[in-house]
Design an enzyme around this catalytic site. Structure first.
Site, short mmCIF file in Angstrom:
data_model
loop_
_atom_site.label_atom_id
_atom_site.label_comp_id
_atom_site.label_asym_id
_atom_site.label_seq_id
_atom_site.Cartn_x
_atom_site.Cartn_y
_atom_site.Cartn_z
N SER A 97 -18.66 -27.01 8.25
CA SER A 97 -17.29 -26.86 7.74
C SER A 97 -16.95 -25.41 7.43
CB SER A 97 -17.13 -27.68 6.46
OG SER A 97 -18.05 -27.24 5.48
N HIS A 128 -12.28 -16.82 -11.82
CA HIS A 128 -13.38 -17.64 -11.35
C HIS A 128 -13.22 -17.88 -9.85
CE1 HIS A 128 -16.04 -21.12 -10.84
NE2 HIS A 128 -16.61 -20.78 -12.00
N PRO A 129 -14.33 -17.81 -9.07
CA PRO A 129 -14.20 -17.96 -7.62
C PRO A 129 -13.65 -19.32 -7.18
CG PRO A 129 -16.52 -17.91 -8.29
CD PRO A 129 -15.72 -17.49 -9.47
N ASN A 130 -14.02 -20.38 -7.92
CA ASN A 130 -13.54 -21.71 -7.55
C ASN A 130 -12.24 -22.07 -8.25
OD1 ASN A 130 -16.71 -21.77 -7.46
ND2 ASN A 130 -16.00 -23.29 -5.96
N ASP A 131 -12.20 -21.85 -9.55
CA ASP A 131 -11.04 -22.29 -10.33
C ASP A 131 -9.79 -21.50 -10.01
OD1 ASP A 131 -12.70 -24.10 -11.56
OD2 ASP A 131 -13.07 -22.84 -13.32
N SER A 139 -12.72 -25.97 1.38
CA SER A 139 -13.19 -25.42 2.65
C SER A 139 -12.64 -26.24 3.81
CB SER A 139 -14.72 -25.42 2.70
OG SER A 139 -15.25 -24.54 1.73
N THR A 186 -9.00 -14.55 55.45
CA THR A 186 -9.16 -15.93 55.00
C THR A 186 -10.54 -16.40 55.45
OG1 THR A 186 -8.12 -16.80 57.02
CG2 THR A 186 -6.68 -16.40 55.11
N HIS A 187 -11.21 -17.15 54.59
CA HIS A 187 -12.61 -17.54 54.86
C HIS A 187 -13.49 -16.30 55.04
CE1 HIS A 187 -11.25 -21.71 55.55
NE2 HIS A 187 -10.22 -21.13 56.16
N SER A 317 -26.66 6.12 40.27
CA SER A 317 -27.89 5.35 40.36
C SER A 317 -29.05 6.11 39.71
CB SER A 317 -28.20 5.08 41.83
OG SER A 317 -29.54 4.66 42.00
N SER A 318 -30.05 5.36 39.27
CA SER A 318 -31.24 6.00 38.69
C SER A 318 -32.18 6.53 39.76
CB SER A 318 -31.99 4.99 37.81
OG SER A 318 -32.49 3.93 38.61
N LYS A 323 -24.88 8.10 44.19
CA LYS A 323 -24.35 6.76 44.47
C LYS A 323 -23.32 6.38 43.41
CE LYS A 323 -25.92 2.12 45.76
NZ LYS A 323 -25.02 1.28 44.97
N GLU A 330 -17.54 -4.50 37.23
CA GLU A 330 -18.68 -5.37 36.93
C GLU A 330 -18.69 -5.78 35.46
OE1 GLU A 330 -22.04 -3.15 38.27
OE2 GLU A 330 -21.54 -3.40 40.40
#
Length: 462
Positions: A97, A128-131, A139, A186-187, A317-318, A323, A330
């Site tokens: 939740s 207070h965090p809840n009250d 939640s 095409t194709h 390239s390495s 290159k 990508e």
């Protein structure tokens, strides 16, 4: 490490002294452990917006004293602005939740609000965090609300503008290449003449459709379940709270959020977010096609298709000196793969609504937000570093057009299919141009051939 001790219903807990989270967050850290997969800042900041709107609605309903509401609103604003990101240590692997992250937000805001009121961390008084921070909330409704808010803000603030820019760049390239004749494929095989402009106009249309799909999905994200509290019952929330909350949030974000007409539906299922993920999946499909086409059309430079010239990114390239690779395309391809995989996770998570509550919320929204982010980042780079700088190799295209076999398809109405097939077969067998093959049969003269088989005219044929 210096610690302070806080207590909750289960007893005392030691917390790092400089941290603004409280006992429940610390317990969650101990229970679930640390992991790399944490909620992105977009969700954390949306909790700040949600708690701010809730405090203002609670003030209007007379639920919270104005002095406390002021402090909660100030702390929530700081949270929405990114000041307290490092105080959200929990991973997404928690209660389905999202309760622990909701409590994390409550505790951070409460501690900061008390600090603003001159009290030390951990006092829970006067805020207070809840009250107070979680007043009129659960939640069950807060986390789904934040899911919608964060997704809507990321779509409208990041991905949609990037797609608008990419569409414009593709349109511009379509105009620039409008008269550049190429051979369609095409194709994967040579087909009839077309233009590079028409190819890029198709890409631009895909992006226009992508933007329309986002716009079509947004209205469902504007529906918020806040005020449904536990299991959609509205328990402990004033009757006017949902409307006031949505009004405050709409004012703060500029988005037309409104209260969900059936809050249980928005808690037990997340079809709206599955739909959004489906849109992202479709957009990824479109982008994958475009990125692959461009890197294939730019393949070479000597032994590939080489019809497009992709801007140099300075990387190489390495092992092969000099290159050049289509690295940015990508990156976009990989971002599309990630989004497609995320959609499968979102689909399964969305189908995990059990009775009155979906219990796969954290992993669901994590994947939706990741898809938006990776597509946004990859598209922006692709637009700025690839699309805007694309050029055509005019010589390569002209050579391809001259040697293309299937331009003679235009002769079908005059010579018939079988005669034209003999022309293409001879040209292919002898390695000569189709024009030379056609003239060698003596069934058409040069003037008539050139008039009927004009690649530029055929490419722009309506």
């Amino acid at each position: 490490m210096n610690t302070r001790t806080e207590s909750d219903a289960f007893g005392p807990v030691d917390i790092p002294a400089h941290r603004y989270w409280g006992a429940q967050t610390q317990r969650a850290l101990d229970v679930f452990g640390a992991a790399e997969e944490r909620f992105p800042s977009a969700l954390v900041h949306s909790f700040g917006l949600q708690k701010h709107a809730a405090a203002r609605a609670n003030r209007a309903c007379g639920v919270i004293d104005p002095r406390l509401a002021d402090a909660i609103e100030a702390a929530s604003t700081e949270l929405s602005e990114g000041k307290w990101d490092e105080h959200f240590p929990l991973s997404i692997w928690q209660t389905g939740s999202g309760t622990q992250t909701n409590m994390n937000a409550n505790e951070v805001i409460a501690n900061r609000a008390n600090e603003l009121l001159g009290q030390p961390l951990g006092t829970k008084s006067p805020v207070h965090p809840n009250d107070h921070v979680n007043a009129s909330q659960s939640s069950n409704d807060s986390f789904p609300t934040v899911m919608h808010v964060s997704a809507a803000l990321e779509l409208t603030g990041h991905l949609r503008p990037v797609l608008v820019s990419l569409q414009a760049s593709l349109d511009e390239r379509a105009c620039a290449f409008a008269n550049t004749v190429k051979i369609a494929r095409t194709h994967l095989m040579d087909a009839v003449p077309t233009t590079m402009g028409r190819t890029f106009a198709a890409y631009a249309h895909q992006m226009a459709a992508a933007i329309s799909r986002i716009d079509a999905a947004l209205p469902q994200l504007m529906l918020l379940v806040q005020g449904g509290t536990a299991a959609g019952t509205g328990l402990n929330a004033p009757a006017q709270f949902p409307e006031l909350f949505c009004s405050e949030l709409a004012t703060g974000t500029g988005l037309p959020f409104r209260t969900h007409p059936h809050k249980l539906e928005g808690m037990a299922s997340h079809d709206a977010l599955v739909e959004v993920s489906g849109v992202l999946n479709t957009i990824a499909t479109s982008l994958l096609k475009i990125a692959n086409d461009i890197r294939l059309l730019g393949s070479g430079p000597r032994c590939g298709l080489g019809e497009l010239i992709i801007p140099d990114d300075g990387l190489t390239s390495s092992i092969m000196p000099g290159k050049r690779n289509p690295t940015i395309a990508e990156v976009l391809v990989q971002a599309c793969f990630q989004t497609m995989g995320n959609h499968q996770t979102v689909t399964l998570a969305g189908a995990s609504g059990l009775f009155e509550l979906n219990v796969a919320k954290p992993v669901l929204i994590y994947n939706v937000l990741q898809s938006i982010r990776v597509l946004s980042d990859a598209c922006r780079n692709f637009d700025e570093r690839v699309v805007r700088g694309l050029q055509v190799d005019a010589l390569r295209l002209a050579t391809n057009v001259e040697n293309a076999l299937l331009s003679v398809t235009a002769l079908n109405p005059v010579l018939g299919y079988d005669a034209v097939a003999r022309i293409t077969a001879l040209a292919l067998r002898e390695g000569i141009t189709p024009r030379a093959a056609a003239l060698s049969f003596g069934i058409i003269d040069a003037d008539q051939y050139d008039r009927m088989v004009d690649p530029a005219r055929l490419a722009n044929a309506k």
